[in-house]
Design a protein around this motif. Structure first.
Motif, PDB file in Angstrom:
ATOM      1  N   GLY A   1     -43.394 -21.230  11.263  1.00 60.75           N
ATOM      2  CA  GLY A   1     -43.090 -21.465  12.657  1.00 60.75           C
ATOM      3  C   GLY A   1     -42.249 -21.799  13.502  1.00 60.75           C
ATOM      4  N   LEU A   2     -41.686 -21.522  14.298  1.00 63.21           N
ATOM      5  CA  LEU A   2     -40.589 -21.628  15.086  1.00 63.21           C
ATOM      6  C   LEU A   2     -41.164 -22.677  16.509  1.00 63.21           C
ATOM      7  CD1 LEU A   2     -37.635 -20.604  15.888  1.00 63.21           C
ATOM      8  CD2 LEU A   2     -39.287 -18.423  17.267  1.00 63.21           C
ATOM      9  N   LEU A   3     -39.506 -23.688  16.163  1.00 61.14           N
ATOM     10  CA  LEU A   3     -39.256 -24.108  17.349  1.00 61.14           C
ATOM     11  C   LEU A   3     -37.648 -23.606  17.795  1.00 61.14           C
ATOM     12  CD1 LEU A   3     -40.195 -25.976  14.626  1.00 61.14           C
ATOM     13  CD2 LEU A   3     -40.290 -27.468  16.391  1.00 61.14           C
ATOM     14  N   LEU A   4     -37.763 -23.822  19.395  1.00 61.59           N
ATOM     15  CA  LEU A   4     -36.521 -23.308  20.180  1.00 61.59           C
ATOM     16  C   LEU A   4     -35.957 -24.043  20.902  1.00 61.59           C
ATOM     17  CD1 LEU A   4     -36.770 -19.625  20.799  1.00 61.59           C
ATOM     18  CD2 LEU A   4     -35.546 -20.259  19.446  1.00 61.59           C
ATOM     19  N   ALA A   5     -34.713 -24.668  20.678  1.00 62.58           N
ATOM     20  CA  ALA A   5     -34.326 -25.807  21.845  1.00 62.58           C
ATOM     21  C   ALA A   5     -33.808 -24.847  23.010  1.00 62.58           C
ATOM     22  CB  ALA A   5     -32.719 -25.783  21.602  1.00 62.58           C
TER      23      ALA A   5
ATOM     24  N   VAL B   1     -30.302 -19.343  31.641  1.00 66.52           N
ATOM     25  CA  VAL B   1     -30.753 -18.373  31.900  1.00 66.52           C
ATOM     26  C   VAL B   1     -32.161 -17.813  30.603  1.00 66.52           C
ATOM     27  CG1 VAL B   1     -28.888 -16.645  31.833  1.00 66.52           C
ATOM     28  CG2 VAL B   1     -29.939 -16.582  29.689  1.00 66.52           C
ATOM     29  N   TRP B   2     -32.650 -19.514  30.496  1.00 63.99           N
ATOM     30  CA  TRP B   2     -33.670 -19.402  29.805  1.00 63.99           C
ATOM     31  C   TRP B   2     -34.949 -20.504  30.080  1.00 63.99           C
ATOM     32  CZ3 TRP B   2     -35.044 -16.743  25.620  1.00 63.99           C
ATOM     33  CH2 TRP B   2     -34.543 -15.321  25.045  1.00 63.99           C
ATOM     34  N   SER B   3     -36.129 -20.250  29.724  1.00 63.60           N
ATOM     35  CA  SER B   3     -37.145 -21.014  30.542  1.00 63.60           C
ATOM     36  C   SER B   3     -37.908 -21.239  29.537  1.00 63.60           C
ATOM     37  CB  SER B   3     -37.763 -20.671  31.878  1.00 63.60           C
ATOM     38  OG  SER B   3     -38.185 -19.465  31.711  1.00 63.60           O
ATOM     39  N   VAL B   4     -39.511 -22.292  29.584  1.00 62.71           N
ATOM     40  CA  VAL B   4     -40.049 -22.050  28.404  1.00 62.71           C
ATOM     41  C   VAL B   4     -40.735 -20.761  28.385  1.00 62.71           C
ATOM     42  CG1 VAL B   4     -42.313 -23.447  28.145  1.00 62.71           C
ATOM     43  CG2 VAL B   4     -40.320 -24.547  29.121  1.00 62.71           C
ATOM     44  N   ARG B   5     -40.965 -20.683  29.438  1.00 64.34           N
ATOM     45  CA  ARG B   5     -41.717 -19.179  29.441  1.00 64.34           C
ATOM     46  C   ARG B   5     -40.807 -18.532  29.092  1.00 64.34           C
ATOM     47  NH1 ARG B   5     -44.877 -15.899  33.392  1.00 64.34           N
ATOM     48  NH2 ARG B   5     -45.026 -17.419  35.101  1.00 64.34           N
ATOM     49  N   ARG B   6     -39.564 -17.992  28.875  1.00 64.07           N
ATOM     50  CA  ARG B   6     -39.107 -16.787  28.547  1.00 64.07           C
ATOM     51  C   ARG B   6     -38.333 -17.529  27.272  1.00 64.07           C
ATOM     52  NH1 ARG B   6     -33.881 -14.984  32.228  1.00 64.07           N
ATOM     53  NH2 ARG B   6     -34.774 -14.641  33.775  1.00 64.07           N
ATOM     54  N   LEU B   7     -38.855 -18.869  26.165  1.00 61.06           N
ATOM     55  CA  LEU B   7     -38.411 -19.362  25.617  1.00 61.06           C
ATOM     56  C   LEU B   7     -39.669 -18.999  24.120  1.00 61.06           C
ATOM     57  CD1 LEU B   7     -36.654 -23.031  25.579  1.00 61.06           C
ATOM     58  CD2 LEU B   7     -35.809 -20.554  24.701  1.00 61.06           C
TER      59      LEU B   7
ATOM     60  N   ASP C   1     -43.529 -21.042  19.063  1.00 60.95           N
ATOM     61  CA  ASP C   1     -44.519 -21.879  18.389  1.00 60.95           C
ATOM     62  C   ASP C   1     -44.058 -23.538  19.918  1.00 60.95           C
ATOM     63  OD1 ASP C   1     -46.101 -20.251  17.797  1.00 60.95           O
ATOM     64  OD2 ASP C   1     -44.446 -20.967  15.964  1.00 60.95           O
ATOM     65  N   CYS C   2     -43.308 -24.362  19.345  1.00 57.84           N
ATOM     66  CA  CYS C   2     -43.027 -25.237  19.899  1.00 57.84           C
ATOM     67  C   CYS C   2     -41.363 -25.284  20.403  1.00 57.84           C
ATOM     68  CB  CYS C   2     -42.618 -26.216  19.092  1.00 57.84           C
ATOM     69  SG  CYS C   2     -44.396 -26.214  18.530  1.00 57.84           S
TER      70      CYS C   2
ATOM     71  N   CYS D   1     -43.472 -27.244  29.572  1.00 57.24           N
ATOM     72  CA  CYS D   1     -44.416 -27.268  28.628  1.00 57.24           C
ATOM     73  C   CYS D   1     -45.986 -27.154  28.961  1.00 57.24           C
ATOM     74  CB  CYS D   1     -44.050 -28.221  27.627  1.00 57.24           C
ATOM     75  SG  CYS D   1     -42.052 -28.189  26.581  1.00 57.24           S
ATOM     76  N   ARG D   2     -46.566 -28.074  30.287  1.00 51.52           N
ATOM     77  CA  ARG D   2     -48.369 -28.496  30.159  1.00 51.52           C
ATOM     78  C   ARG D   2     -48.231 -26.567  30.371  1.00 51.52           C
ATOM     79  NH1 ARG D   2     -46.561 -33.422  32.512  1.00 51.52           N
ATOM     80  NH2 ARG D   2     -47.585 -35.482  31.193  1.00 51.52           N
ATOM     81  N   ALA D   3     -47.681 -26.645  31.964  1.00 50.32           N
ATOM     82  CA  ALA D   3     -48.019 -25.490  32.751  1.00 50.32           C
ATOM     83  C   ALA D   3     -47.944 -24.210  31.735  1.00 50.32           C
ATOM     84  CB  ALA D   3     -46.523 -24.884  33.545  1.00 50.32           C
TER      85      ALA D   3
END
Length: 335
Positions: free
Chosen positions: A86-90, A110-116, A122-123, A153-155
């Protein structure tokens, strides 16, 4: 606690078959750069050094972990070498602006939850410096910040891991006796606050509620007591009882033997912790090897001492509790 299908899938992706999060952490950026430069005796190291270091750690240690935590700035090449784990991204910028009060957080530009998520996460993981002793206005700023990330994250239906790290506002040394005595309240207060549903946090990544070197009757004890062993065990229980959310411990830069003893104390206390995100306690001592002897020597070190370190953690995690027990889902959904 209820989980939507996307959040459940993400949680399962970073956990072992028992529902325990046995994850490695390799999202250090500024601190890692400084450490590598110091060991090399230079002012700075190139970005490629961080990418190579992270890739080697990921390739070796994910063979023995349920997941890896990386950053999208230097860790994306490493994410391709995680052995199917699994992968978690900061999502946060490294560090904080020391010129401003309150250790206020900021997100990567230049990051968003969508882009991550599109990058394979995965998280999502966020680091927040937090203490209940801080000024109300500053903590209100932080509360709103976490609420926004929780809603994002909910979205996108992806799990939200919130890492809280305490700090001092009383002019005390954060490694000293005074801060050690305040730490139980700082950890417990943080867990209690961000366990509230309004924040949308799925997993709390927390410090242990004590400083091991101040616990009498432990191998880590250095002679000055902030708590007896019995008091330390009670601090573990009190912090754990402050939230119904799954929570995991971070290693906070301590050595592997100290972290193992810390987990043993947590287990002895009977707390329902659900795993770890363990970074420096597994690979920190390899920084000097990489800096002075190069990638090949570091890879050899990881395959011997690094693997030994993470297997020590895995052995301690045999008594960790499953987060399945904290999730309101039909049994079949957890298969």
């Amino acid at each position: 606690m209820s989980l939507t299908p996307g959040k459940l899938a993400g949680m399962k992706a970073v956990s072992n078959e028992r529902g325990v999060i046995a994850a490695a952490a390799m999202d250090q950026r500024g601190s890692l750069k400084k450490s590598l430069a110091k060991e090399q005796g230079v002012a700075d190291v190139p970005d490629s050094a961080l990418e190579e270091f992270k890739s080697l750690v990921t390739e070796v240690l994910t063979r023995h972990a349920s997941a890896i935590l990386l950053d999208p700035e230097f860790g994306l090449p490493a994410s391709k070498r995680r052995n199917g784990k699994g992968l978690l991204l900061a999502y946060e910028k490294t560090g904080y602006d020391a010129a401003l009060p309150g250790r206020l957080p900021d997100l990567l530009d230049v990051w968003s939850v969508r882009r991550l998520k599109e990058a394979g996460a995965d998280c999502i993981k966020i680091l927040l410096y937090y203490t209940p002793y801080e000024k109300t206005a500053i903590n209100d700023h932080k509360h709103a910040w976490v609420e926004r990330i929780g809603d994002e994250c909910r979205a996108h239906d992806i799990p939200f891991f919130l890492e809280t790290v305490g700090y001092d506002v009383h002019g005390e040394d954060e490694k000293g006796l005074g801060y050690a005595k305040r730490k139980p309240e700082i950890v417990t207060g943080s867990m209690e606050e961000f366990g509230k549903e309004r924040y949308g946090v799925d997993v709390l990544k927390v410090e242990v509620p004590i400083q091991m070197e101040y616990v009498s009757g432990t191998r880590a004890f250095k002679g000055v007591q902030a708590y007896t062993r019995a008091e330390a065990l009670e601090h573990f229980r009190t912090s754990a009882s402050s939230t119904h959310k799954p929570f995991i411990y971070l290693s906070a830069g301590v050595s592997n033997p100290v972290f193992i003893e810390t987990l043993e104390l947590a287990i002895e206390s009977g707390t329902s912790f659900n795993g770890v995100l363990c970074g420096r306690a597994t690979w920190k001592d390899g920084i000097a090897v990489y800096a002075k002897q190069g990638a090949k020597a570091f890879e050899e070190w990881l395959n011997t001492k690094g693997v030994e370190n993470i297997n020590n953690v895995n052995k301690a995690l045999e008594s960790a509790k499953s987060w399945f027990d904290k999730v309101d889902m039909k049994a079949g959904a957890l298969v």
